[in-house]
Design a protein around this motif. Structure first.
Motif, PDB file in Angstrom:
ATOM      1  N   VAL A  13       0.510  -1.122  -0.007  1.00 47.84           N
ATOM      2  CA  VAL A  13      -0.533   0.469   0.210  1.00 47.84           C
ATOM      3  C   VAL A  13       0.871   1.142  -0.039  1.00 47.84           C
ATOM      4  O   VAL A  13       1.787   1.448   1.071  1.00 47.84           O
ATOM      5  CB  VAL A  13      -0.771   0.025   1.380  1.00 47.84           C
ATOM      6  N   THR A  14       0.743   2.382  -1.364  1.00 47.15           N
ATOM      7  CA  THR A  14       1.674   3.466  -1.292  1.00 47.15           C
ATOM      8  C   THR A  14       0.404   4.348  -0.013  1.00 47.15           C
ATOM      9  O   THR A  14      -0.546   4.653   0.270  1.00 47.15           O
ATOM     10  CB  THR A  14       1.654   3.846  -2.229  1.00 47.15           C
ATOM     11  N   GLY A  16       0.032   8.010   0.606  1.00 49.38           N
ATOM     12  CA  GLY A  16       0.414   9.146  -0.233  1.00 49.38           C
ATOM     13  C   GLY A  16      -0.131  10.702   0.749  1.00 49.38           C
ATOM     14  O   GLY A  16      -0.349  11.209  -0.032  1.00 49.38           O
ATOM     15  N   LYS A  90      10.079   4.957  -2.198  1.00 51.70           N
ATOM     16  CA  LYS A  90       9.429   4.762  -1.671  1.00 51.70           C
ATOM     17  C   LYS A  90       8.367   4.847  -0.622  1.00 51.70           C
ATOM     18  O   LYS A  90       9.233   4.150  -0.292  1.00 51.70           O
ATOM     19  CB  LYS A  90       8.650   3.869  -3.258  1.00 51.70           C
ATOM     20  N   ILE A  92       6.037   2.844   1.464  1.00 50.00           N
ATOM     21  CA  ILE A  92       5.073   1.372   0.820  1.00 50.00           C
ATOM     22  C   ILE A  92       4.527   1.543   2.534  1.00 50.00           C
ATOM     23  O   ILE A  92       5.770   1.418   2.785  1.00 50.00           O
ATOM     24  CB  ILE A  92       5.356   0.959  -0.146  1.00 50.00           C
ATOM     25  N   ASN A 171      -8.500  -0.056  -4.068  1.00 50.01           N
ATOM     26  CA  ASN A 171      -7.302   1.567  -3.469  1.00 50.01           C
ATOM     27  C   ASN A 171      -6.036   0.723  -2.748  1.00 50.01           C
ATOM     28  O   ASN A 171      -6.243  -0.105  -2.037  1.00 50.01           O
ATOM     29  CB  ASN A 171      -7.810   1.983  -2.623  1.00 50.01           C
ATOM     30  N   THR A 173      -3.743   3.124  -2.270  1.00 51.19           N
ATOM     31  CA  THR A 173      -2.693   4.362  -1.913  1.00 51.19           C
ATOM     32  C   THR A 173      -3.797   4.819  -0.922  1.00 51.19           C
ATOM     33  O   THR A 173      -4.915   4.753  -0.742  1.00 51.19           O
ATOM     34  CB  THR A 173      -2.627   5.103  -3.215  1.00 51.19           C
ATOM     35  N   ASN A 175      -4.429   8.007   2.183  1.00 53.99           N
ATOM     36  CA  ASN A 175      -4.298   8.957   2.303  1.00 53.99           C
ATOM     37  C   ASN A 175      -3.531   9.789   3.654  1.00 53.99           C
ATOM     38  O   ASN A 175      -4.967  10.372   4.542  1.00 53.99           O
ATOM     39  CB  ASN A 175      -5.090   9.716   2.023  1.00 53.99           C
ATOM     40  N   LYS A 268      -3.206  19.047   1.104  1.00 57.49           N
ATOM     41  CA  LYS A 268      -2.784  17.722   1.330  1.00 57.49           C
ATOM     42  C   LYS A 268      -1.264  18.176   2.307  1.00 57.49           C
ATOM     43  O   LYS A 268      -1.272  17.477   3.597  1.00 57.49           O
ATOM     44  CB  LYS A 268      -1.472  16.874   0.305  1.00 57.49           C
TER      45      LYS A 268
END
Length: 315
Positions: A13-14, A16, A90, A92, A171, A173, A175, A268
């Protein structure tokens, strides 16, 4: 179908929620590292004082030590992963580890509220039943309250963690910068079972303890207002720090619950700043509040600092 779901659940999972990590990664890392070290040092110093000094071996100070250790564990559930992410190309996390972080994070949040409820009970008995205090707050009772404060949230949050981890993921990503209740946004379909169970968990480890805390302190303050000056002073000195900690943590919890529902309306950058503040202020403020507001702890801290200064001068 089962094998497909198993593959999905092991996918990374990123995270973000980061802003311009490439540009500010070392700045972020240094700031968070310093804060993490301060959290560990400040909380551990007061815990060590409570352990070392026999005049602090009372239920109130034992609960404070437990609360401060909980703050260290709470920070450890978040900060090491943040530090790794700041230095990584990254940001993740595996689906499994994301739910593990979620489990640790909310188990410790629940323990915070239950520990504050135990402290409210201790203060009530101390102020209004001083003669029966040794009977009501025996060592066995304190141990049971401490065990239950950690065990109840672990059991309740484990249920929601298992339910969430078994949901199909569409999903990839998140948040955010760590795994909180935003993990539900990863699911393909919103689960009614998880929602209902989540309400039960929140009632059990947040609202019920909070209602008890507010009721207890309200009664203490009302009764002490009409009592003698000695009781009023004792109530103010011992209850004010707990109320400040409760207010601080309640605001953090309210933000954590509201953020996934408001994230589409917040930029963000603002979301990152607010999230960092919630995991920064509370663990750092707890030792400051208790160190400055409780006389016995404050005396030992001043004595410790004086000894350190004298030793530095002598060397």
């Amino acid at each position: 179908m089962d094998s497909f779901r198993g593959e999905m659940n092991e996918t990374s999972v990123t995270l973000g929620g980061y802003v311009e990590v490439e540009k500010y990664r070392y700045f972020y890392f240094v700031i968070i590292f310093i804060i993490y070290v301060l959290i560990i040092c400040c909380n551990s110093t007061i815990v060590c004082l409570i352990v070392v000094h026999k005049n602090l071996h009372h239920p109130m100070y034992i609960f404070i030590a437990a609360l401060l250790m909980n703050s260290v564990l709470f920070s450890t559930a978040v900060y090491p992963k943040l530090l790794i992410d700041f230095l990584s190309e990254k940001q993740i996390i595996s689906h499994t580890m994301c739910h593990f972080q979620y489990f640790i994070f909310y188990s410790l949040c629940g323990a915070e509220f239950l520990l504050l409820a135990a402290m409210a009970h201790d203060r009530y008995v101390s102020i209004f039943k001083p003669l029966q205090y040794p009977i009501f707050m025996r060592k066995t009772t304190v141990c049971v309250l401490l065990v239950m404060a950690w065990l109840v949230p672990i059991c309740l949050v484990a249920g929601s963690t298992v339910l969430s981890s078994k949901e199909k993921v569409c999903n990839f990503t998140l948040n955010g910068i760590f795994c909180n209740n935003s993990v539900y946004k990863l699911h393909c379909v919103a689960s009614r079972t998880i929602s209902v169970y989540g309400v039960i968990v929140v009632l059990g480890i947040v609202f019920l303890p909070m209602i008890y805390i507010v009721f207890t302190y309200a009664r203490i303050l009302i009764i002490s207002y009409y009592s003698c000056k000695t009781i009023r002073t004792k109530a103010a000195q011992t209850c004010l720090p707990h109320l400040l900690v409760l207010l601080n943590f309640s605001l953090f919890s309210a933000y954590d619950v509201a953020m996934p529902r408001l994230e589409s309306n917040i930029s963000k950058t603002v979301r990152l700043v607010m999230t960092l503040q919630t995991v920064l202020y509370h663990p750092l403020l707890n030792p400051i509040i208790y160190g400055l507001k409780l006389n016995e702890i404050s005396k030992h801290l001043k004595k410790l600092f004086r000894q350190k200064i004298v030793n530095c001068i002598d060397t």
